[in-house]
Enzyme design. Sequence first.
Site, mmCIF file in Angstrom:
data_model
loop_
_atom_site.group_PDB
_atom_site.id
_atom_site.type_symbol
_atom_site.label_atom_id
_atom_site.label_comp_id
_atom_site.label_asym_id
_atom_site.label_seq_id
_atom_site.Cartn_x
_atom_site.Cartn_y
_atom_site.Cartn_z
ATOM 1 N N LYS A 64 1.047 -8.922 -10.605
ATOM 2 C CA LYS A 64 2.434 -8.411 -11.132
ATOM 3 C C LYS A 64 3.368 -9.694 -11.325
ATOM 4 O O LYS A 64 3.283 -10.790 -11.064
ATOM 5 C CB LYS A 64 3.204 -7.494 -10.136
ATOM 6 C CG LYS A 64 2.454 -6.254 -9.783
ATOM 7 C CD LYS A 64 2.911 -5.362 -9.075
ATOM 8 C CE LYS A 64 2.552 -3.989 -8.935
ATOM 9 N NZ LYS A 64 3.060 -2.994 -8.093
ATOM 10 N N TYR A 77 2.656 3.715 -15.519
ATOM 11 C CA TYR A 77 3.122 4.363 -14.367
ATOM 12 C C TYR A 77 3.650 5.646 -14.463
ATOM 13 O O TYR A 77 4.513 6.024 -13.928
ATOM 14 C CB TYR A 77 4.274 3.357 -13.915
ATOM 15 C CG TYR A 77 3.707 2.152 -12.997
ATOM 16 C CD1 TYR A 77 2.849 2.404 -11.752
ATOM 17 C CD2 TYR A 77 3.933 0.952 -13.317
ATOM 18 C CE1 TYR A 77 2.614 1.370 -10.990
ATOM 19 C CE2 TYR A 77 3.562 -0.153 -12.594
ATOM 20 C CZ TYR A 77 2.749 0.003 -11.535
ATOM 21 O OH TYR A 77 2.398 -0.692 -10.588
ATOM 22 N N ASN A 112 5.700 -6.469 -5.261
ATOM 23 C CA ASN A 112 5.132 -6.461 -4.222
ATOM 24 C C ASN A 112 3.564 -7.168 -4.785
ATOM 25 O O ASN A 112 2.497 -6.757 -4.321
ATOM 26 C CB ASN A 112 4.582 -5.166 -3.519
ATOM 27 C CG ASN A 112 4.294 -4.073 -4.593
ATOM 28 O OD1 ASN A 112 3.885 -4.429 -5.554
ATOM 29 N ND2 ASN A 112 3.822 -2.909 -4.058
ATOM 30 N N HIS A 139 -1.304 -4.683 -8.101
ATOM 31 C CA HIS A 139 -1.412 -3.175 -8.296
ATOM 32 C C HIS A 139 -3.135 -3.277 -8.255
ATOM 33 O O HIS A 139 -3.780 -4.108 -8.638
ATOM 34 C CB HIS A 139 -1.217 -2.796 -9.423
ATOM 35 C CG HIS A 139 -1.907 -1.397 -9.963
ATOM 36 N ND1 HIS A 139 -1.414 -0.319 -9.189
ATOM 37 C CD2 HIS A 139 -3.026 -1.157 -10.545
ATOM 38 C CE1 HIS A 139 -2.101 0.917 -9.621
ATOM 39 N NE2 HIS A 139 -3.163 0.167 -10.462
ATOM 40 N N GLU A 162 -7.175 3.412 -16.015
ATOM 41 C CA GLU A 162 -6.551 2.199 -15.912
ATOM 42 C C GLU A 162 -7.096 0.883 -16.791
ATOM 43 O O GLU A 162 -6.797 0.251 -17.375
ATOM 44 C CB GLU A 162 -6.036 1.661 -14.609
ATOM 45 C CG GLU A 162 -4.986 2.652 -14.160
ATOM 46 C CD GLU A 162 -4.782 2.440 -12.504
ATOM 47 O OE1 GLU A 162 -4.157 3.346 -12.100
ATOM 48 O OE2 GLU A 162 -5.310 1.365 -12.019
HETATM 49 P P1 GDP Z 1 0.642 1.181 -4.501
HETATM 50 O O1 GDP Z 1 -0.321 2.149 -5.003
HETATM 51 O O2 GDP Z 1 0.472 0.408 -3.091
HETATM 52 O O3 GDP Z 1 1.108 0.162 -5.851
HETATM 53 O O4 GDP Z 1 1.997 2.078 -4.444
HETATM 54 P P2 GDP Z 1 2.486 3.453 -5.226
HETATM 55 O O5 GDP Z 1 1.683 3.971 -6.355
HETATM 56 O O6 GDP Z 1 3.155 4.351 -4.124
HETATM 57 O O7 GDP Z 1 3.639 2.705 -5.987
HETATM 58 C C1 GDP Z 1 3.378 2.219 -7.211
HETATM 59 C C2 GDP Z 1 4.381 0.834 -7.356
HETATM 60 O O8 GDP Z 1 5.829 1.340 -7.249
HETATM 61 C C3 GDP Z 1 4.528 0.052 -6.244
HETATM 62 O O9 GDP Z 1 3.224 -0.880 -5.930
HETATM 63 C C4 GDP Z 1 5.731 -0.646 -6.278
HETATM 64 O O10 GDP Z 1 5.702 -1.759 -7.106
HETATM 65 C C5 GDP Z 1 6.619 0.479 -6.723
HETATM 66 N N1 GDP Z 1 7.567 1.198 -5.790
HETATM 67 C C6 GDP Z 1 7.085 1.788 -4.910
HETATM 68 N N2 GDP Z 1 7.997 2.485 -4.032
HETATM 69 C C7 GDP Z 1 9.029 1.656 -4.554
HETATM 70 C C8 GDP Z 1 10.476 1.735 -4.209
HETATM 71 O O11 GDP Z 1 10.947 2.382 -2.972
HETATM 72 N N3 GDP Z 1 11.303 0.918 -4.672
HETATM 73 C C9 GDP Z 1 10.961 0.379 -5.729
HETATM 74 N N4 GDP Z 1 11.930 -0.491 -6.355
HETATM 75 N N5 GDP Z 1 9.568 0.025 -6.220
HETATM 76 C C10 GDP Z 1 8.488 1.076 -5.686
#
Ligand code: GDP
Length: 140
Positions: free
Chosen positions: A11, A51, A114, A117, A128
């Site tokens: 990312k 997303y 973070n 992905h 994807e």
């Molecule tokens: P992943 O599968 O571990 O990447 O997590 P998710 O599918 O739950 O979320 C997708 C992405 O959305 C995450 O990797 C983060 O970059 C972002 N994200 C998730 N939760 C939050 C949040 O509370 N705040 C923000 N700013 N971004 C978030």
Amino acid sequence: MAIERTFSIIKPDATARNLTGAINAIIEKAGLRIVAQKRIQMTRAQAETFYAVHKSRPFFGELVDFMISAPVVVQVLQGEGAIAKYRDVMGATDPSKAADGTIRKVHAKSIGENSVHGSDAAETAAIEIAQFFSGNEIVG
Ligand code: GDP
């Protein structure tokens, strides 16, 4: 266990800090093979499509803005049980909760920024991968 392919993104927070090689080293050390890779500037439309599942979440706008804030490196990783294995190598979404040695524990800045992905299931991995790669760009 079956040989699988999963989709990965390095990312913007990571490419901006010149961490592509450091993250690839962790991926390869874990036994995953990078069978396709390219550095791209994601468009807003691409990020919104990618997303879409999070469209109703309060952080969606912030997430899309972040994903287009700098180049990303999109990848296809291959290996035994690659989907679950890469999720383990990445660590928890929130780096403060990620296990020691995971990419997110070592490199991520925050729950949003973070660093990586990884697909969460075989169905999403296929979708994807197809969004960013044609078949002849993946060489196992
Ligand atoms: P992943 O599968 O571990 O990447 O997590 P998710 O599918 O739950 O979320 C997708 C992405 O959305 C995450 O990797 C983060 O970059 C972002 N994200 C998730 N939760 C939050 C949040 O509370 N705040 C923000 N700013 N971004 C978030």
